[in-house]
Design an enzyme around this catalytic site. Structure first.
Site, PDB file in Angstrom:
ATOM      1  N   TYR A  85      17.385  98.132  -5.829  1.00 14.72           N
ATOM      2  CA  TYR A  85      17.381  98.391  -7.266  1.00 14.72           C
ATOM      3  C   TYR A  85      17.384  99.883  -7.570  1.00 14.72           C
ATOM      4  O   TYR A  85      17.869 100.313  -8.616  1.00 14.72           O
ATOM      5  CB  TYR A  85      16.131  97.779  -7.921  1.00 14.72           C
TER       6      TYR A  85
ATOM      7  N   LYS B  71      15.027  89.567   5.774  1.00 16.22           N
ATOM      8  CA  LYS B  71      16.292  89.204   6.433  1.00 16.22           C
ATOM      9  C   LYS B  71      16.377  90.067   7.695  1.00 16.22           C
ATOM     10  O   LYS B  71      17.325  90.833   7.905  1.00 16.22           O
ATOM     11  CB  LYS B  71      17.458  89.449   5.454  1.00 16.22           C
TER      12      LYS B  71
ATOM     13  N   ASP C 290      17.017  83.153   3.488  1.00 16.12           N
ATOM     14  CA  ASP C 290      17.827  81.940   3.271  1.00 16.12           C
ATOM     15  C   ASP C 290      16.974  80.697   3.517  1.00 16.12           C
ATOM     16  O   ASP C 290      16.967  79.760   2.718  1.00 16.12           O
ATOM     17  CB  ASP C 290      19.107  81.959   4.125  1.00 16.12           C
TER      18      ASP C 290
ATOM     19  N   ASP D 280      13.255  89.006  -6.960  1.00 18.11           N
ATOM     20  CA  ASP D 280      13.930  88.675  -8.215  1.00 18.11           C
ATOM     21  C   ASP D 280      14.531  87.280  -8.124  1.00 18.11           C
ATOM     22  O   ASP D 280      14.341  86.436  -9.000  1.00 18.11           O
ATOM     23  CB  ASP D 280      15.035  89.714  -8.490  1.00 18.11           C
TER      24      ASP D 280
ATOM     25  N   ASP E 261      12.892  83.293  -9.782  1.00 17.38           N
ATOM     26  CA  ASP E 261      13.571  82.361 -10.699  1.00 17.38           C
ATOM     27  C   ASP E 261      13.617  80.962 -10.083  1.00 17.38           C
ATOM     28  O   ASP E 261      13.390  79.958 -10.760  1.00 17.38           O
ATOM     29  CB  ASP E 261      15.021  82.803 -10.981  1.00 17.38           C
TER      30      ASP E 261
HETATM   31  C1  IPM Z   1      13.295  90.281 -13.761  1.00 17.80           C
HETATM   32  C2  IPM Z   1      14.639  90.556 -14.392  1.00 17.80           C
HETATM   33  C3  IPM Z   1      14.992  92.026 -14.206  1.00 17.80           C
HETATM   34  C4  IPM Z   1      15.069  92.282 -12.719  1.00 17.80           C
HETATM   35  C5  IPM Z   1      16.282  92.473 -14.919  1.00 17.80           C
HETATM   36  C6  IPM Z   1      16.217  92.223 -16.404  1.00 17.80           C
HETATM   37  C7  IPM Z   1      16.607  93.915 -14.634  1.00 17.80           C
HETATM   38  O1  IPM Z   1      15.607  89.713 -13.861  1.00 17.80           O
HETATM   39  O2  IPM Z   1      12.310  90.912 -14.179  1.00 17.80           O
HETATM   40  O3  IPM Z   1      13.222  89.445 -12.861  1.00 17.80           O
HETATM   41  O4  IPM Z   1      16.118  92.063 -12.099  1.00 17.80           O
HETATM   42  O5  IPM Z   1      14.062  92.731 -12.166  1.00 17.80           O
HETATM   43 MG    MG Z   2      14.835  88.241 -12.540  1.00 15.47          MG
END
Ligand code: IPM
Ligand code: MG
Length: 358
Positions: free
Chosen positions: A141, A191, A223, A247, A251
């Protein structure tokens, strides 16, 4: 207890969900006799509209001098085509960097009354209760980057994944300590079969494990780790990983609970902490009162816990959320067939009422 909270509604559904969370914080403050001062500030697309930059210096200054920051979400498709340094997302990345927020805590817990809303079978998702500890200010990042023009046939672009030993150690310390305070299991995701940065990461985990004798350590390749998360999410206690894997995995882990709209996060470093739901700005439902404010409201609970050291206040919010869900109230994202969904504001008000009654 007196505290100043910087509040960034941001874009899309951000202002709606933050509005609901603020009311909840006010209800807690009234109950506990706290004095909270909210300082609204702009970031993301909202700041681009007003000032032409995603993260104005004024916002950084307000956040730095506050006791904590509550953030909704940033990101607006309207700004998808601006040059990369001015994208709304730069606001959140810049804030993380400016405030030194290297540790991102994302607790993922399935709420019993919502177990049927999980895309996974109840037998798989039952008992899920894990904490993702994501490194937040390093790796790909923030590594060296080369943009390129897609119209140029000879174009070449890159993003560098780089980690130093001190960066790895300080996030692992957070994770090991978290595991000590929970069920004593730490899964490190990397990884290392391919990446040098992962091999350094893994070696440091092994070196540090000796100092945390009570913690059982395991390594998984990312993975396999992502597969294990949907096969048997309940096997995890604390999962620690780098910025980009964290990240992606957060999710995935979040949705196993039924909706990403339920999940909070805390970003911590040496100074002001920042609290935000883990979902994005959901421009498709913005302004319609459809968003679930619970992720933001639970982020406010984490704010009380970690930045204001008010554990009772945090638990008051968490118990109120549980109570409202147990009573059957649902926003659209967690409504089952036949449920009449409540709006963002109504959900917030129901949680406020549960706090008042507690
Ligand atoms: C998160 C989001 C952010 C990230 C984006 C909005 C830059 O997806 O906080 O998980 O990738 O960290
Ligand atoms: Mg995110």
């Amino acid at each position: 207890m007196k505290a100043t909270i910087a509040v960034i509604g941001g874009d899309g559904i951000g202002p709606e969900i933050v509005g609901a969370a603020q009311k909840v914080m006010e209800a807690v403050a009234a109950k506990k006799g706290f004095s909270l001062e909210f300082k609204p500030c702009l970031a993301g697309g909202a700041a681009l509209d007003a000032f032409g930059v995603p993260l104005p210096q004024e916002t950084i200054d307000i956040c730095r001098s506050a006791d904590a920051v509550l953030l909704g979400a940033v990101g607006d498709p309207k700004w998808d085509t601006v040059e990369p340094s001015r994208r709304p997302e730069k606001a959140i990345l810049g804030l993380r960097k400016e405030l030194g927020l290297f540790a991102n805590l994302r607790p993922i817990k399935v709420f019993a009354p919502l177990i049927g809303r999980s895309p996974l079978k109840e037998s798989v998702v039952g008992g899920t209760d894990l904490l993702i500890v994501r490194e937040l200010t390093g790796g790909i990042y923030f590594g060296e980057r080369q943009e390129a023009d897609p119209a140029d046939p000879a174009a070449s672009a890159y993003d560098v994944e780089a980690y130093s030993a001190p960066e790895i150690k300080r996030i692992l310390e957070v994770a090991f300590k978290a595991a000590q305070g929970r069920r004593g299991k730490l899964t490190s995701i990397d990884k290392a079969n391919v990446l040098a940065s992962s091999r350094l990461w893994r070696g440091i985990v092994d070196n540090m494990a000796a100092d945390y004798a009570g913690v059982q350590v395991e390594h998984l390749y990312v993975d396999n780790g992502s597969m294990q998360l949907i096969l048997r999410p309940s096997q995890f206690d604390v999962m620690v990983t780098n910025n980009i894997f964290g990240d992606i995995l957060s999710d995935e882990a979040a949705v196993t609970t039924g909706s990403i709209g339920l999940l909070p996060s805390a970003s911590l470093g040496s100074g002001t902490g920042l609290y935000e739901p883990i979902h994005g700005s959901a421009p498709d439902i913005a302004g319609q009162g459809k968003a679930n404010p619970i992720g933001t409201i639970l982020s406010a609970a984490m704010l009380f816990r970690y930045s204001l050291q008010q554990e009772e206040a945090a638990q008051l919010i968490e118990a109120a959320v549980e109570r409202v869900l147990t009573a059957g109230h649902r926003t659209a994202d967690i409504a089952a067939a036949g449920d009449t969904p409540v709006s963002t504001e109504q959900m917030g008000d129901l949680i406020v009422a549960a706090i008042k009654e507690a």
